[in-house]
Design an enzyme around this catalytic site. Sequence first.
Site, mmCIF file in Angstrom:
data_model
loop_
_atom_site.group_PDB
_atom_site.id
_atom_site.type_symbol
_atom_site.label_atom_id
_atom_site.label_comp_id
_atom_site.label_asym_id
_atom_site.label_seq_id
_atom_site.Cartn_x
_atom_site.Cartn_y
_atom_site.Cartn_z
ATOM 1 N N ASP A 35 0.249 -75.506 26.357
ATOM 2 C CA ASP A 35 -0.371 -74.170 26.342
ATOM 3 C C ASP A 35 -1.012 -73.965 24.976
ATOM 4 O O ASP A 35 -0.321 -73.935 23.957
ATOM 5 C CB ASP A 35 0.699 -73.106 26.612
ATOM 6 C CG ASP A 35 0.106 -71.712 26.779
ATOM 7 O OD1 ASP A 35 -0.895 -71.574 27.513
ATOM 8 O OD2 ASP A 35 0.642 -70.760 26.180
ATOM 9 N N GLU A 60 -0.004 -73.000 18.387
ATOM 10 C CA GLU A 60 -0.451 -71.681 17.930
ATOM 11 C C GLU A 60 -0.865 -71.768 16.460
ATOM 12 O O GLU A 60 -0.207 -72.434 15.669
ATOM 13 C CB GLU A 60 0.684 -70.665 18.156
ATOM 14 C CG GLU A 60 0.501 -69.323 17.529
ATOM 15 C CD GLU A 60 -0.800 -68.604 17.894
ATOM 16 O OE1 GLU A 60 -1.172 -68.542 19.078
ATOM 17 O OE2 GLU A 60 -1.462 -68.108 16.961
ATOM 18 N N ASN A 87 -4.322 -75.568 14.153
ATOM 19 C CA ASN A 87 -5.542 -75.386 14.929
ATOM 20 C C ASN A 87 -5.589 -76.510 15.970
ATOM 21 O O ASN A 87 -5.684 -77.684 15.625
ATOM 22 C CB ASN A 87 -6.744 -75.464 13.974
ATOM 23 C CG ASN A 87 -8.069 -75.407 14.716
ATOM 24 O OD1 ASN A 87 -8.132 -75.544 15.944
ATOM 25 N ND2 ASN A 87 -9.138 -75.224 13.972
ATOM 26 N N ASP A 113 -8.926 -66.164 22.066
ATOM 27 C CA ASP A 113 -9.667 -65.181 21.267
ATOM 28 C C ASP A 113 -11.139 -65.233 21.663
ATOM 29 O O ASP A 113 -11.737 -66.310 21.689
ATOM 30 C CB ASP A 113 -9.525 -65.500 19.771
ATOM 31 C CG ASP A 113 -8.115 -65.211 19.274
ATOM 32 O OD1 ASP A 113 -7.415 -64.391 19.895
ATOM 33 O OD2 ASP A 113 -7.711 -65.810 18.258
ATOM 34 N N LYS A 117 -19.110 -62.094 18.616
ATOM 35 C CA LYS A 117 -20.435 -62.273 18.006
ATOM 36 C C LYS A 117 -20.920 -63.713 18.197
ATOM 37 O O LYS A 117 -20.134 -64.654 18.014
ATOM 38 C CB LYS A 117 -20.372 -61.973 16.509
ATOM 39 C CG LYS A 117 -20.097 -60.526 16.205
ATOM 40 C CD LYS A 117 -20.022 -60.298 14.712
ATOM 41 C CE LYS A 117 -19.610 -58.859 14.461
ATOM 42 N NZ LYS A 117 -18.990 -58.666 13.172
ATOM 43 N N ASP A 149 -9.883 -61.921 30.139
ATOM 44 C CA ASP A 149 -10.362 -60.630 30.642
ATOM 45 C C ASP A 149 -11.779 -60.354 30.133
ATOM 46 O O ASP A 149 -12.297 -59.265 30.344
ATOM 47 C CB ASP A 149 -9.416 -59.498 30.219
ATOM 48 C CG ASP A 149 -9.122 -59.498 28.727
ATOM 49 O OD1 ASP A 149 -8.608 -60.527 28.227
ATOM 50 O OD2 ASP A 149 -9.415 -58.499 28.044
#
Length: 209
Positions: A35, A60, A87, A113, A117, A149
């Site tokens: 994950d 993470e 990362n 995330d 922009k 979402d």
Amino acid sequence: MRQHVNPLSKNFDEIKKIPSLIEMFKDSKLNLHLDIGCAAGGFLFDLALFNPTWNYLGIEIRERLVKTAQVKVKEKEIKNLYFLFGNANNIFNDVQNKFIIKNVKSISFNFPDPWFKKRHYKRRVIQPEFINSLSNCLRKESLIFIKTDVRDLFDYMDYTISSNSNFKIIDKKDFKYCESFNPDKVLTTREKYVIENKLNIFERIYHKI
Ligand SMILES: C[S@@+](CC[C@H](N)C(=O)[O-])C[C@H]1O[C@@H](n2cnc3c(N)ncnc32)[C@H](O)[C@@H]1O
């Protein structure tokens, strides 16, 4: 709710060799799910309990969250769950860590995330080079799950993955075969918020051919 860390910061340039599967899990031969961007790992704690015949690895970039999750794993003596800090792009672009990708059966990107922009798109975790690297290392029939979402992010991720001819979309009716992920049962932290707030969820599953 969203706390962004810039993955392109030099802080994440140094890549450590990650432990072997034998060091991470009690039974390293179990199927492995990865994950990416697992935050505090709530979703993986639930899955690890729900599916004891799978190993779960969370990556993470926020170190404090990883440290807390690692302590919780130790305290609860969970043997099929492991967390790594860093990362994900840098970790898996490093040749010495590719053994993880060669061993995973499925990978999830849950509510990554969005980096709204355009000039920040390069900070998004799904990048063409990363998908190519996954395509080169993943075994046939391995799965990639994406969920978000944010419609624009979904389109971007879907385009990036679908542009690689090694990945094909799995029909929603076949989601039931995705036993590592239980898409309709175990919810991520962001997913609970999204459902509570009646926001849309865009999701897709791909398999490597
Ligand atoms: C919006 S949160 C979603 C967390 C969780 N997957 C969920 O659904 O509740 C996205 C997470 O991905 C992490 N992240 C972003 N870029 C990353 C990267 N390149 N490697 C690892 N984690 C990353 C962020 O720090 C954040 O915790």
